[in-house]
Design an enzyme around this catalytic site. Structure first.
Site, mmCIF file in Angstrom:
data_model
loop_
_atom_site.group_PDB
_atom_site.id
_atom_site.type_symbol
_atom_site.label_atom_id
_atom_site.label_comp_id
_atom_site.label_asym_id
_atom_site.label_seq_id
_atom_site.Cartn_x
_atom_site.Cartn_y
_atom_site.Cartn_z
ATOM 1 N N LYS A 115 0.817 -1.221 0.000
ATOM 2 C CA LYS A 115 0.000 0.000 0.000
ATOM 3 C C LYS A 115 0.845 1.262 0.000
ATOM 4 O O LYS A 115 0.408 2.303 -0.466
ATOM 5 C CB LYS A 115 -0.976 0.004 1.183
ATOM 6 C CG LYS A 115 -2.141 -0.942 0.985
ATOM 7 C CD LYS A 115 -3.342 -0.523 1.816
ATOM 8 C CE LYS A 115 -4.515 -1.454 1.536
ATOM 9 N NZ LYS A 115 -5.686 -1.142 2.349
ATOM 10 N N LYS A 205 -4.530 -8.895 -7.957
ATOM 11 C CA LYS A 205 -5.870 -9.250 -7.510
ATOM 12 C C LYS A 205 -6.864 -8.161 -7.903
ATOM 13 O O LYS A 205 -6.482 -7.012 -8.130
ATOM 14 C CB LYS A 205 -5.903 -9.497 -5.994
ATOM 15 C CG LYS A 205 -5.737 -8.272 -5.125
ATOM 16 C CD LYS A 205 -5.942 -8.617 -3.638
ATOM 17 C CE LYS A 205 -5.726 -7.382 -2.766
ATOM 18 N NZ LYS A 205 -5.889 -7.631 -1.327
ATOM 19 N N LYS A 208 -10.631 -2.956 -4.909
ATOM 20 C CA LYS A 208 -11.571 -1.826 -4.865
ATOM 21 C C LYS A 208 -10.887 -0.530 -5.265
ATOM 22 O O LYS A 208 -11.487 0.336 -5.873
ATOM 23 C CB LYS A 208 -12.082 -1.619 -3.433
ATOM 24 C CG LYS A 208 -13.066 -2.637 -2.927
ATOM 25 C CD LYS A 208 -13.790 -2.066 -1.707
ATOM 26 C CE LYS A 208 -14.233 -3.154 -0.754
ATOM 27 N NZ LYS A 208 -13.148 -3.588 0.169
HETATM 28 P P1 TYM Z 1 -11.119 -5.975 2.180
HETATM 29 O O1 TYM Z 1 -12.091 -4.889 2.386
HETATM 30 O O2 TYM Z 1 -9.932 -5.731 1.321
HETATM 31 O O3 TYM Z 1 -11.861 -7.239 1.599
HETATM 32 C C1 TYM Z 1 -13.041 -7.774 2.199
HETATM 33 C C2 TYM Z 1 -13.115 -9.272 1.969
HETATM 34 O O4 TYM Z 1 -13.063 -9.547 0.562
HETATM 35 C C3 TYM Z 1 -12.017 -10.465 0.287
HETATM 36 N N1 TYM Z 1 -11.388 -10.085 -1.008
HETATM 37 C C4 TYM Z 1 -11.188 -10.933 -2.021
HETATM 38 N N2 TYM Z 1 -11.455 -12.244 -2.159
HETATM 39 C C5 TYM Z 1 -11.134 -12.819 -3.342
HETATM 40 N N3 TYM Z 1 -10.578 -12.139 -4.377
HETATM 41 C C6 TYM Z 1 -10.284 -10.820 -4.278
HETATM 42 N N4 TYM Z 1 -9.757 -10.172 -5.301
HETATM 43 C C7 TYM Z 1 -10.594 -10.150 -3.048
HETATM 44 N N5 TYM Z 1 -10.445 -8.875 -2.606
HETATM 45 C C8 TYM Z 1 -10.934 -8.858 -1.363
HETATM 46 C C9 TYM Z 1 -11.029 -10.320 1.436
HETATM 47 O O5 TYM Z 1 -10.282 -11.498 1.629
HETATM 48 C C10 TYM Z 1 -11.935 -10.020 2.609
HETATM 49 O O6 TYM Z 1 -12.403 -11.192 3.239
HETATM 50 N N6 TYM Z 1 -8.503 -6.028 6.446
HETATM 51 C C11 TYM Z 1 -9.737 -6.471 5.806
HETATM 52 C C12 TYM Z 1 -10.982 -6.022 6.517
HETATM 53 C C13 TYM Z 1 -10.961 -6.350 7.959
HETATM 54 C C14 TYM Z 1 -11.187 -7.616 8.560
HETATM 55 C C15 TYM Z 1 -11.079 -7.393 9.953
HETATM 56 C C16 TYM Z 1 -11.476 -8.874 8.058
HETATM 57 C C17 TYM Z 1 -10.740 -5.454 8.954
HETATM 58 N N7 TYM Z 1 -10.812 -6.072 10.154
HETATM 59 C C18 TYM Z 1 -11.243 -8.438 10.848
HETATM 60 C C19 TYM Z 1 -11.629 -9.927 8.982
HETATM 61 C C20 TYM Z 1 -11.506 -9.698 10.357
HETATM 62 C C21 TYM Z 1 -9.779 -5.898 4.398
HETATM 63 O O7 TYM Z 1 -9.175 -4.907 4.091
HETATM 64 O O8 TYM Z 1 -10.653 -6.575 3.574
#
Ligand code: TYM
Length: 343
Positions: A115, A205, A208
Site C-alpha cells: 500500500k 488481484k 476496490k
Molecule cells: P477488504 O475490504 O480488502 O476485503 C473484504 C473481503 O473480501 C475479500 N477479497 C477478495 N477475495 C477474493 N478475491 C479478491 N480479489 C478479493 N479482494 C478482497 C477479502 O479477503 C476479505 O475477506 N482487512 C480487511 C478487513 C478487515 C477484517 C477485519 C477482516 C478489517 N478487520 C477483521 C476480517 C476480520 C480488508 O481490508 O478486507
C-alpha cells in the site's frame, strides 16, 4: 456456540472478488447458523483511514457499503452488522494489543509495503519515514476487531490469511504475558474460491482501489457493463482446449475460478464442462453467470439506497448490539491488565 467475525472496507463499491471471496460465503454461513452461534460483520471504516481519503466521499461510501452488505442477502435481524467507527471499543482494545505486538512481526506483513508502494529493501530503508504509523499498525487493529468478540472463526478471502496469523501470534503473546487463556485462537475460515484477479492484468488481484473500472466488476453496476467487462477480459493466445493453469494462463484460469465459485462447484468439476469452448464462448458463459448471480444484489442495493433513513437506523441498532458484547469483553481485558476501576 461459535462466534464468527469479519469485516470489509468501505472504500469503493464491492466487487466480484469481495462477493465471491467474502459476502457470498458470509451469506451461506449466516443461513446455516445454529441458534447457539453468533455472527458479527462490520464496515471496516477505521481501516480506510490508513491511506489518504476524500473524507466526505468516504462518509458516503460508508453507507453505500452498509447497503451493499444487506444487498448481498445478509439480514440484520440475524447478523450483527454495523460501522466499526461507531464502536469505540475497537480502538481501545487495539491500544492494549499494540503493547503486545512486536515491531518485527508487523514488519514482516506484506500489505503495508504494497500500500505504501515500496518494492524492495532499499526503498523501504529510504522511505520508511513517510510510512504512516496507522498503516504499519493496521494488522493490530484487525486483530482487535476479531478479539473484541473473542471470535472462534473468521471467514475471509485468501488475501487476509497473513493478518490472521498475526492475530494468533498476538493471542499467544497476550495469554502468555498475562498468564491467562482469555483469548481463543481464532480459526481462519477460508472462502472456497481462489482469489479473484484483475480482469485487465491477471497478475494482480481484483481491488476496490484500482482506478481503472475495466479491471473489476462491482455488484452495483448495470448488467450491460458487467457483460462488456467480461468480454474484454485479458486472456492469452494459446490454442487448443481451455485449461486451468494459473501460472501460464492466469486470465483463462480467473474466468474458470469465477464460473466455479458462482456455480458452487470445484475447478475440477468445471474444467471438463468448458474445455472445448472457444475463449469467446467461455466469456459468454461467465458473463451470463455473473449477471444472473448479481441480479438480486443489484436490485436490492438500488432499493436500499433510496431509503437512507432505514440504513441509518439499522446501522445504529447494529452498533448497539455490537457494543453490548464488545464492552463486556473489553471490561474483562481491562481487568486482566489491571485497568479496571474496581476497589
Ligand atoms: P477488504 O475490504 O480488502 O476485503 C473484504 C473481503 O473480501 C475479500 N477479497 C477478495 N477475495 C477474493 N478475491 C479478491 N480479489 C478479493 N479482494 C478482497 C477479502 O479477503 C476479505 O475477506 N482487512 C480487511 C478487513 C478487515 C477484517 C477485519 C477482516 C478489517 N478487520 C477483521 C476480517 C476480520 C480488508 O481490508 O478486507
Amino acid at each position: 456456540g461459535s462466534m464468527l467475525v469479519s469485516g470489509i472496507q468501505p472504500t469503493g463499491a464491492f466487487h466480484l472478488g469481495n462477493y465471491l471471496g467474502a459476502t457470498k460465503t458470509w451469506h451461506t454461513i449466516a443461513r446455516k447458523l445454529d441458534p447457539s452461534s453468533q455472527m458479527v460483520l462490520f464496515i471496516a471504516d477505521l481501516h480506510s483511514l490508513t491511506v489518504p481519503q476524500n473524507y466526505s466521499v468516504l462518509k458516503k461510501q460508508r453507507f453505500e457499503a452498509y447497503a451493499s452488505l444487506l444487498a448481498c442477502g445478509l439480514d440484520p435481524a440475524k447478523v450483527t452488522i454495523y460501522h466499526q467507527a461507531a464502536v469505540p471499543e475497537h480502538t481501545q482494545l487495539q491500544w492494549a494489543l499494540t503493547c503486545f505486538a512486536g515491531m518485527g512481526l508487523l514488519n514482516r506483513m506484506t500489505q503495508w509495503k504494497a500500500k505504501a508502494d515500496l518494492k524492495n529493501d532499499a526503498q523501504i530503508q529510504n522511505e520508511l519515514g513517510a510510512v504512516k504509523l496507522g498503516l504499519f499498525a493496521y494488522p493490530v487493529l484487525m486483530a482487535a476487531d476479531v478479539l473484541l468478540f473473542n471470535a472462534t472463526h473468521v471467514p475471509v478471502g485468501q488475501d487476509q490469511a497473513q493478518h490472521l496469523e498475526l492475530t494468533r501470534d498476538l493471542v499467544s503473546a497476550f495469554n502468555k504475558q498475562t498468564k491467562t487463556k482469555f483469548f481463543h485462537y481464532p480459526k481462519t475460515l477460508m472462502a472456497p474460491s481462489n482469489k479473484i484477479l484483475n480482469l485487465r492484468d491477471p497478475s494482480k488481484k481484483m481491488s476496490k482501489s484500482d482506478p481503472d473500472e475495466l479491471t473489476k466488476i462491482t455488484i452495483t453496476e448495470d448488467p450491460k457493463s458487467m457483460r462488456m467487462k467480461i468480454m474484454k477480459a485479458t486472456t492469452d493466445s494459446i490454442d487448443g482446449p481451455l485449461t486451468f493453469d494459473p501460472e501460464q494462463r492466469p486470465g483463462i484460469s480467473n474466468l474458470i475460478t469465477i464460473y466455479s465459485a458462482i456455480a458452487n462447484q470445484t475447478i475440477e468439476e468445471t474444467v471438463p464442462q468448458i474445455k472445448d469452448l472457444s475463449k469467446r464462448d467461455l466469456k459468454e458463459l461467465v458473463a451470463e453467470a455473473v449477471v444472473k448471480e448479481l441480479q438480486e444484489p443489484n436490485r436490492v442495493y438500488k432499493e436500499l439506497m433510496s431509503s437512507p433513513d432505514l440504513l441509518h437506523k439499522l446501522s445504529l441498532e447494529g452498533a448497539d448490539k455490537a457494543r453490548a458484547v464488545a464492552s463486556k469483553n473489553l471490561k474483562e481485558v481491562y481487568k486482566i491488565l489491571g485497568m479496571d476501576m474496581e476497589k
